[in-house]
Write a protein that holds these residues in place. Structure first.
Motif, mmCIF file in Angstrom:
data_model
loop_
_atom_site.group_PDB
_atom_site.id
_atom_site.type_symbol
_atom_site.label_atom_id
_atom_site.label_comp_id
_atom_site.label_asym_id
_atom_site.label_seq_id
_atom_site.Cartn_x
_atom_site.Cartn_y
_atom_site.Cartn_z
ATOM 1 N N ALA A 87 0.843 -1.203 0.000
ATOM 2 C CA ALA A 87 0.000 0.000 0.000
ATOM 3 C C ALA A 87 0.871 1.243 0.000
ATOM 4 O O ALA A 87 2.061 1.195 0.306
ATOM 5 C CB ALA A 87 -0.914 0.001 1.229
ATOM 6 N N GLY A 88 0.265 2.376 -0.363
ATOM 7 C CA GLY A 88 0.949 3.658 -0.287
ATOM 8 C C GLY A 88 1.921 3.898 -1.428
ATOM 9 O O GLY A 88 1.810 3.309 -2.501
ATOM 10 N N GLY A 89 2.893 4.750 -1.175
ATOM 11 C CA GLY A 89 3.872 5.134 -2.192
ATOM 12 C C GLY A 89 4.747 3.966 -2.616
ATOM 13 O O GLY A 89 5.015 3.052 -1.835
ATOM 14 N N SER A 90 5.187 3.995 -3.855
ATOM 15 C CA SER A 90 6.030 2.934 -4.401
ATOM 16 C C SER A 90 7.496 3.333 -4.370
ATOM 17 O O SER A 90 7.852 4.445 -4.772
ATOM 18 C CB SER A 90 5.603 2.604 -5.830
ATOM 19 N N SER A 92 11.509 1.947 -5.423
ATOM 20 C CA SER A 92 12.141 1.010 -6.348
ATOM 21 C C SER A 92 12.640 -0.230 -5.611
ATOM 22 O O SER A 92 13.053 -0.163 -4.445
ATOM 23 C CB SER A 92 13.308 1.682 -7.079
ATOM 24 N N ALA A 93 12.621 -1.362 -6.311
ATOM 25 C CA ALA A 93 13.089 -2.614 -5.718
ATOM 26 C C ALA A 93 14.557 -2.507 -5.322
ATOM 27 O O ALA A 93 14.971 -3.023 -4.275
ATOM 28 C CB ALA A 93 12.876 -3.765 -6.702
ATOM 29 N N SER A 94 15.357 -1.810 -6.135
ATOM 30 C CA SER A 94 16.789 -1.664 -5.831
ATOM 31 C C SER A 94 16.999 -0.922 -4.516
ATOM 32 O O SER A 94 17.834 -1.317 -3.690
ATOM 33 C CB SER A 94 17.495 -0.906 -6.962
ATOM 34 N N TRP A 95 16.217 0.161 -4.289
ATOM 35 C CA TRP A 95 16.373 0.913 -3.050
ATOM 36 C C TRP A 95 15.906 0.089 -1.856
ATOM 37 O O TRP A 95 16.536 0.085 -0.796
ATOM 38 C CB TRP A 95 15.576 2.219 -3.118
ATOM 39 N N LYS A 148 9.411 5.960 3.864
ATOM 40 C CA LYS A 148 8.911 7.334 3.843
ATOM 41 C C LYS A 148 10.001 8.258 3.305
ATOM 42 O O LYS A 148 11.189 7.897 3.317
ATOM 43 C CB LYS A 148 8.476 7.785 5.239
ATOM 44 N N THR A 149 9.595 9.429 2.835
ATOM 45 C CA THR A 149 10.526 10.395 2.233
ATOM 46 C C THR A 149 10.371 11.760 2.893
ATOM 47 O O THR A 149 9.247 12.233 3.098
ATOM 48 C CB THR A 149 10.266 10.537 0.722
ATOM 49 N N TYR A 162 4.235 0.806 1.991
ATOM 50 C CA TYR A 162 4.393 -0.450 2.725
ATOM 51 C C TYR A 162 4.600 -1.597 1.742
ATOM 52 O O TYR A 162 4.100 -1.569 0.614
ATOM 53 C CB TYR A 162 3.149 -0.748 3.561
ATOM 54 N N GLY A 163 5.309 -2.633 2.178
ATOM 55 C CA GLY A 163 5.486 -3.789 1.314
ATOM 56 C C GLY A 163 6.342 -4.869 1.943
ATOM 57 O O GLY A 163 6.686 -4.810 3.128
#
Length: 196
Positions: A87-90, A92-95, A148-149, A162-163
């Motif tokens: 949920a929420g903001g996406s 990148s998989a690398s980060w 979060k940013t 979230y993920g």
């Protein structure tokens, strides 16, 4: 005191009062700096690691057939390095994988990589007859994140996401005799439980 002097004192007092009032109003309107602008942060929960047998094959070594052999371990499972967004903001998989990497022992495989999906050759010294499992496996790491940013002004956090993430950092191969008792938490035990 003359009327002229009284007027000067009154005017001076009014000006001082004005200065006192302006100071707090200006400082109260500026939000405090709480983070580095645009900085990304993640917290991790339910992190776990364990062996996954990716290749395995059961073989039988006869009484007079002991020695060092190279055997083919059949492809069984794939382990990938990546993330799923709940949920929420996406992010990148690398980060995400880079963030998780700081919380585990050993360097994780980069996002987008996966274990081999073909048979692998395993060399082992079968010094006793019996039933064995030749195997190859990896130490998988996984966990749930909340990212979060910091905003552009450094005054607060946003873009919460979230993920779940998963990767691996150790690869091992060998053989386990089905009658032996491997150490708890070892790749040998994982291979025995799954394929003996």
């Amino acid at each position: 005191m003359s009327k002229k002097l009284v007027s000067v004192v009154a005017a001076t007092g009014l000006a001082a009062a004005s200065v006192v009032l302006l100071g707090p109003v200006t400082s109260a309107s500026a939000a405090p700096i709480v983070c580095e602008p645009r900085y990304k942060s993640a917290t991790w929960t339910d992190q776990s690691s364990g062996w996954v047998v990716t290749h395995a094959k059961q073989i039988n070594i006869p009484t007079h057939g002991t020695g060092s052999y190279t055997k083919s371990a059949t492809y069984r499972k794939t382990v990938t390095s990546g993330r799923e967004v709940t949920a929420g903001g996406s992010y990148s998989a690398s980060w995400v994988i880079s963030s998780m990497d700081a919380h585990v022992s050993g360097t994780l495989s980069r996002a987008g990589e996966k274990t081999k999906e073909r048979s692998e050759s395993v060399t082992f010294n079968f010094n006793r007859p019996g039933t064995y499992v030749v195997f190859s496996g990896v130490k998988k790491a996984s966990g749930y994140y909340k990212a979060k940013t910091c905003n552009s002004r450094g005054t607060g956090w946003g873009n919460v996401g979230y993920g779940k993430a998963h990767s691996w950092n150790i690869q091992a191969e060998g053989a386990v005799k089905c009658s032996e008792r491997p150490a708890r938490g070892s790749v040998k035990l994982a291979a025995k439980r799954a394929y003996c």
